[in-house]
Enzyme design. Structure first.
Site, PDB file in Angstrom:
ATOM      1  N   HIS A  81      -7.856  44.757  14.237  1.00 32.73           N
ATOM      2  CA  HIS A  81      -6.833  44.978  13.215  1.00 32.73           C
ATOM      3  C   HIS A  81      -7.189  46.203  12.378  1.00 32.73           C
ATOM      4  O   HIS A  81      -6.334  47.040  12.085  1.00 32.73           O
ATOM      5  CB  HIS A  81      -6.706  43.755  12.305  1.00 32.73           C
ATOM      6  CG  HIS A  81      -5.695  42.751  12.756  1.00 32.73           C
ATOM      7  ND1 HIS A  81      -5.927  41.901  13.814  1.00 32.73           N
ATOM      8  CD2 HIS A  81      -4.447  42.453  12.298  1.00 32.73           C
ATOM      9  CE1 HIS A  81      -4.869  41.112  13.978  1.00 32.73           C
ATOM     10  NE2 HIS A  81      -3.956  41.436  13.082  1.00 32.73           N
ATOM     11  N   HIS A 120     -12.966  38.381   9.431  1.00 37.81           N
ATOM     12  CA  HIS A 120     -13.998  39.380   9.714  1.00 37.81           C
ATOM     13  C   HIS A 120     -14.956  39.524   8.547  1.00 37.81           C
ATOM     14  O   HIS A 120     -14.565  39.332   7.383  1.00 37.81           O
ATOM     15  CB  HIS A 120     -13.372  40.745  10.011  1.00 37.81           C
ATOM     16  CG  HIS A 120     -12.650  40.827  11.310  1.00 37.81           C
ATOM     17  ND1 HIS A 120     -13.300  40.890  12.520  1.00 37.81           N
ATOM     18  CD2 HIS A 120     -11.326  40.827  11.599  1.00 37.81           C
ATOM     19  CE1 HIS A 120     -12.406  40.939  13.500  1.00 37.81           C
ATOM     20  NE2 HIS A 120     -11.205  40.898  12.967  1.00 37.81           N
TER      21      HIS A 120
END
Length: 466
Positions: free
Chosen positions: A233, A280
């Protein structure tokens, strides 16, 4: 001196990988978890940093897994189980952010209920419980409830993370193609394909798990079963806006600071949203950002040459098919099946379909680019007829693409299951067969991309929407 610098760098990286930084950021943004309180016995069988029950659950899923004691990173797995571990196997009641099973002990449920009620009462009862918007793409797990105290940041970062999801791209690329500049759209798709292929393949080579939960709250669980290093992303959220800026500045007339500000804000929003979502660590996001910068530095100067070859090369059609299918086969050979493999094949098939359609347009003299004499292009006045026509193109075109995707999906999966001798009743399990998944992704999304670039513009001509 050099050794000290290396050791300091390693310590910094290990520190940035710590899930506690993610948890603190989430708390600062008003995200509260509803984790059960742990007993002394539970503390003895604590979850390792990969977020799974390493000491008990992991030994049942594979004999090949191992944990690096220095980094806390789970090494390769050879099998992905679709079964959720039992509560007694996962004493903390969670599997990397999964919802606490209904079989949890009553005492733990009471503690959870009491802590949730207390958090609600402290906020005047105005903050309700929230669940992740989408189920886990691999297991179907709905995730655990959490409390949102700042709804503005929740909606902001939800929007930011959607900038890297499929539905955004199925609108963004066609909008560029139909309403802005086909030349720019073709090259942005090349960048997107490269970034996703390299990013997802790197994930399958590094094989780091998502941040541990707890302490991290899994605001999103859709990609929770995938590896996490680097953040793709963050990669697409950096590569696309900056590549778009570099491709359009000078080709279109607009202020430099305006374009740069859009790119920076876009990138920051996507990167920060991945930490907010609990998907993350800080290190993984920074690595994704720097990785995409490196990819752009290498490939951005080559985009025009790649585009010209795709349009006019004598063997371009064959090269497009061989390269994109070959890279897909390579990606599927790196590890066992997971949703990241499907995402890689989807990007490659989209790139192949768009490139083949662009080649056909060029050969037939359709949808030509503006001549160089017209550059730089000037933004037209935003009047009602222009906005209405642009909106009509977007609505009609996206409707056609969604219908094409639905029809091709309904045809492709049963056909692929029949070809490979698999039952088509359980689609999720059938798609774990590489032949079914590759066939599905390439046929469905290759057709969608081909329709976007070649067929839909012809429809616009027929409807006088060009």
């Amino acid at each position: 001196m050099a050794t000290d610098l290396i050791k300091g760098f390693v310590r910094l990286c290990l520190n940035l990988q710590e899930p506690h930084h993610v948890a603190r950021f989430q708390k600062l943004c008003g995200v509260r978890g509803t984790f059960p309180r742990k007993s002394a016995k539970t503390e003895e069988s604590e979850v390792e940093p990969n977020g799974a029950c390493v000491k008990q659950c992991l030994q049942k899923s594979t004999d090949d897994d191992s944990v690096d004691q220095k980094t806390g990173v789970l090494r390769p797995r050879k099998h992905i189980s679709l079964e959720t571990p039992k509560q007694e196997e996962c004493p903390n009641g969670l599997l990397n952010g999964a919802a606490m099973p209904e079989t949890a002990k009553p005492a733990e449920q009471n503690i959870l209920s009491e802590s949730s009620s207390k958090a609600d009462s402290e906020q005047g009862g105005s903050k309700g419980m929230v669940k992740p918007l989408r189920k886990n793409s691999l297991t179907g797990d709905v995730g655990q409830e959490f409390i949102i105290e700042n709804k503005f940041l929740f909606y902001l970062f939800t929007f930011g993370t959607e900038l890297g999801n499929e539905m955004f791209f199925i609108v963004f690329f066609p909008f560029l193609m139909w309403n802005v500049d086909a030349y720019v759209s073709r090259q942005i798709i090349v960048v997107w394909v490269l970034v996703l292929f390299l990013g997802q393949s790197t994930k399958d080579l590094v094989r780091w798990r998502r941040p541990a939960s707890p302490p991290v709250v899994k605001v999103e669980v859709f990609y929770n079963s995938e590896y996490s290093m680097p953040s793709t992303h963050a990669m697409t959220g950096t590569a696309l806006p900056f590549s778009l800026f570099m491709l359009t500045y000078g080709r279109w007339q607009y202020p430099f600071l305006f374009g740069l500000s859009i790119a920076v804000c876009w990138s920051l929003l996507v990167c920060i949203s991945r930490i907010y979502m609990g998907m993350h660590s800080v290190l993984e996001v920074i690595t994704g950002f720097l990785y995409s910068v490196l990819i752009l530095a290498v490939f951005q100067p080559l985009l025009d040459s790649i585009d010209q070859y795709y349009l006019a090369g004598s063997n371009a059609a064959l090269v497009i098919v061989v390269v994109h299918v070959g890279l897909g086969l390579l990606a599927f050979s790196l590890d066992t099946w997971s949703t990241s493999r499907g995402d890689t094949a989807q990007a490659l098939s989209t790139g192949a379909g768009a490139a083949l359609a662009s080649h056909l347009n060029h050969q037939l003299g359709l949808q030509p680019d503006p001549p160089l004499a017209r550059l730089p292009l000037v933004m037209p006045a935003m009047d009602a007829p222009l906005l209405g026509r642009s909106l009509a193109r977007l609505l009609v075109g996206v409707a056609v693409l969604l219908a094409t995707r639905a029809a091709m999906k309904a045809l492709t999966i049963p056909l692929a299951c029949r070809v490979f001798g698999l039952p088509s009743g359980d689609v999720r399990r059938a798609r774990q067969h590489s032949g079914v998944e590759l066939s599905y992704r390439y046929l469905v999304y290759g057709t969608v991309a081909f329709s976007c670039v070649f067929l839909v513009p012809l429809l616009f001509d027929y409807l006088s929407l060009s």
